[in-house]
Design an enzyme around this catalytic site. Structure first.
Site, mmCIF file in Angstrom:
data_model
loop_
_atom_site.group_PDB
_atom_site.id
_atom_site.type_symbol
_atom_site.label_atom_id
_atom_site.label_comp_id
_atom_site.label_asym_id
_atom_site.label_seq_id
_atom_site.Cartn_x
_atom_site.Cartn_y
_atom_site.Cartn_z
ATOM 1 N N GLY A 116 0.831 -1.208 0.000
ATOM 2 C CA GLY A 116 0.000 0.000 0.000
ATOM 3 C C GLY A 116 0.859 1.248 0.000
ATOM 4 N N PHE A 117 0.187 2.364 0.103
ATOM 5 C CA PHE A 117 0.883 3.654 0.024
ATOM 6 C C PHE A 117 1.885 3.818 1.183
ATOM 7 C CE2 PHE A 117 0.075 8.043 1.823
ATOM 8 C CZ PHE A 117 1.177 8.620 1.211
ATOM 9 N N ILE A 118 1.419 3.770 2.415
ATOM 10 C CA ILE A 118 2.348 3.965 3.547
ATOM 11 C C ILE A 118 3.258 2.740 3.697
ATOM 12 C CG2 ILE A 118 2.566 4.417 6.030
ATOM 13 C CD1 ILE A 118 -0.171 5.815 5.938
ATOM 14 N N ASP B 295 -0.011 -8.564 1.422
ATOM 15 C CA ASP B 295 -0.976 -7.623 0.859
ATOM 16 C C ASP B 295 -1.951 -8.366 -0.056
ATOM 17 O OD1 ASP B 295 -0.570 -4.223 0.441
ATOM 18 O OD2 ASP B 295 -2.170 -5.296 -0.585
ATOM 19 N N GLY C 5 -3.714 -1.952 -2.269
ATOM 20 C CA GLY C 5 -2.263 -1.964 -2.491
ATOM 21 C C GLY C 5 -1.974 -2.327 -3.940
ATOM 22 N N LEU D 4 -0.600 -2.674 8.991
ATOM 23 C CA LEU D 4 -1.154 -1.552 8.225
ATOM 24 C C LEU D 4 -2.291 -1.995 7.313
ATOM 25 C CD1 LEU D 4 1.369 -0.082 9.273
ATOM 26 C CD2 LEU D 4 1.865 0.650 6.962
ATOM 27 N N THR E 145 -12.462 -6.821 7.361
ATOM 28 C CA THR E 145 -11.004 -6.672 7.265
ATOM 29 C C THR E 145 -10.464 -5.938 8.489
ATOM 30 O OG1 THR E 145 -11.253 -6.505 4.889
ATOM 31 C CG2 THR E 145 -9.144 -5.802 5.783
ATOM 32 N N ALA F 207 -1.558 0.372 13.053
ATOM 33 C CA ALA F 207 -1.944 1.654 12.459
ATOM 34 C C ALA F 207 -3.405 1.947 12.762
ATOM 35 C CB ALA F 207 -1.735 1.612 10.956
ATOM 36 N N TYR G 26 -15.543 2.922 9.889
ATOM 37 C CA TYR G 26 -14.086 2.830 9.876
ATOM 38 C C TYR G 26 -13.530 3.272 11.235
ATOM 39 C CZ TYR G 26 -9.274 3.846 8.382
ATOM 40 O OH TYR G 26 -7.899 3.891 8.262
#
Ligand code: UDP
Length: 328
Positions: A10-12, A31, A36, A76, A95, A117, A149
């Site tokens: 993913g991004f981070i 992942d 991602g 994450l 998830t 995270a 979320y």
């Protein structure tokens, strides 16, 4: 040292993988490639120190195997982005709740350190600024699926803290505040990649609501540095820690204007009512500012990268990605 990063493509996660490999560690990224992308980590394959395992944190057997082999796990992996949450609330909840349950349970079984995270969303609509880790939270009603979320991440935090308290599992919880940088996609609703793309293509910039809502954006490189240092700080164990930027708060309207200026775009601004921007079940947050006292006292952290510099890096990345679509 071997590091496991769930959500590592993913991004981070991919930036975190970069930094660990640069330091000489071995990284395994788990992942499911839902948000991602393989291209985020493709450059790491030649390092000989990186492995991408395609699978979900819901797959217990896979997580168990990877957990045994690592010294530290960053959790994450999550359903992220407003669009994902609002459009697929059930999948997102599974998830974000079950996935964390699996990761914590196996970290406990194999006695591994976990950095979890979480998100500034858990502060909800609180209007006591800046947000401090021990502040009350004010989440919205359950018929607004955006909040699922935040509720799920809050439960994740409770679970992690309970493992710390009852089982002495070494856990650290970080609350990210609008992390941005290259590789972030606008596909799931994030504002900066969307605005930059629109500006580069001279398309209308879509401001949701009146644009007076504001955010403080944090550069992903600063976030990565912070979490790596927190993971090595014994005093951080059992703590919830804000990771963000408390300077350069900007309204979404001013952000759009700044991006137009930096890209020399011909785009105009359009204002889209929330009811049109998102399907039912959305509610925005007016402001979001972190209190950084705790992270400062733990690791003397202060974000280094300023907004203009962050935007330049994102613009350069987006230009490359747009390729032929972007005409100078
Ligand atoms: N936003 C916007 N236009 C877009 C995408 C987002 O005006 O194309 C707004 C969104 O409503 C919110 C802010 O930008 O007020 C930040 O949105 P993002 O999803 O990036 O992060 P959030 O802070 O909501 O988690």
């Amino acid at each position: 040292m071997q590091v496991l990063i769930t959500g590592g493509a993913g991004f981070i996660g991919s930036h975190l993988a970069d930094a660990h490999i640069k330091r000489g560690d071995t990284v395994v990224a788990l992942d499911d490639l839902s948000t991602g992308r393989e291209e985020n980590v493709a450059h790491l394959k030649s390092s000989g120190k990186f492995k991408l395992v395609k699978g979900s944190v819901l797959e217990r057997e896979i997580v168990a195997g990877l957990m045994q082999d690592c010294a530290l796990c960053y959790h994450l992996a999550a359903a992220v982005g407003v669009y994902t949450i609002v459009e697929k609330p059930l999948n997102s909840l599974m998830t974000n709740l079950k996935g964390t349950e699996v990761v914590l349970e196996l970290a406990d079984k194999y006695r591994k350190k976990i950095l979890l995270a979480s998100t500034s969303e858990v502060y909800g609509k609180s209007n006591k600024f800046p947000f401090r880790e021990d502040d009350d939270t004010l989440m919205g009603a359950t018929d607004k699926s955006r909040w699922s979320y935040a509720y799920a991440k809050a439960v994740d935090e409770f679970m992690a803290l309970a493992y710390y308290q009852e089982k002495k599992l070494p856990v650290i919880i970080v609350r990210f505040f609008n992390t941005v940088g290259p590789r972030q996609t606008g596909r799931y609703g994030m504002v900066i990649p969307n605005f930059v793309r629109q500006a580069l293509l001279n398309e209308a910039i879509t401001i949701f609501g009146d644009g007076h809502q504001s955010r403080c954006f944090t550069y992903v490189g600063d976030v990565v540095e912070a979490v790596m240092r927190l993971a090595e700080t014994p005093q951080a164990l059992g703590q919830v820690v804000n990771v963000g930027n408390n300077s350069q708060e900007i309204s979404i309207e001013d952000l759009a204007k700044k991006i137009i200026e930096l890209t020399r775009s011909k785009s105009r601004l359009i204002y889209i009512p929330y009811t049109k921007a998102y399907p039912l079940g959305f509610e925005d947050m007016e402001r979001r500012v972190p209190d950084l006292f705790k992270i400062k006292s733990l690791i003397n952290f202060q974000p280094k990268t300023q907004l203009d510099e962050i935007l330049e890096l994102i613009i350069a990345d987006k230009k490359k990605k747009l390729g032929d679509l972007y005409k100078y």
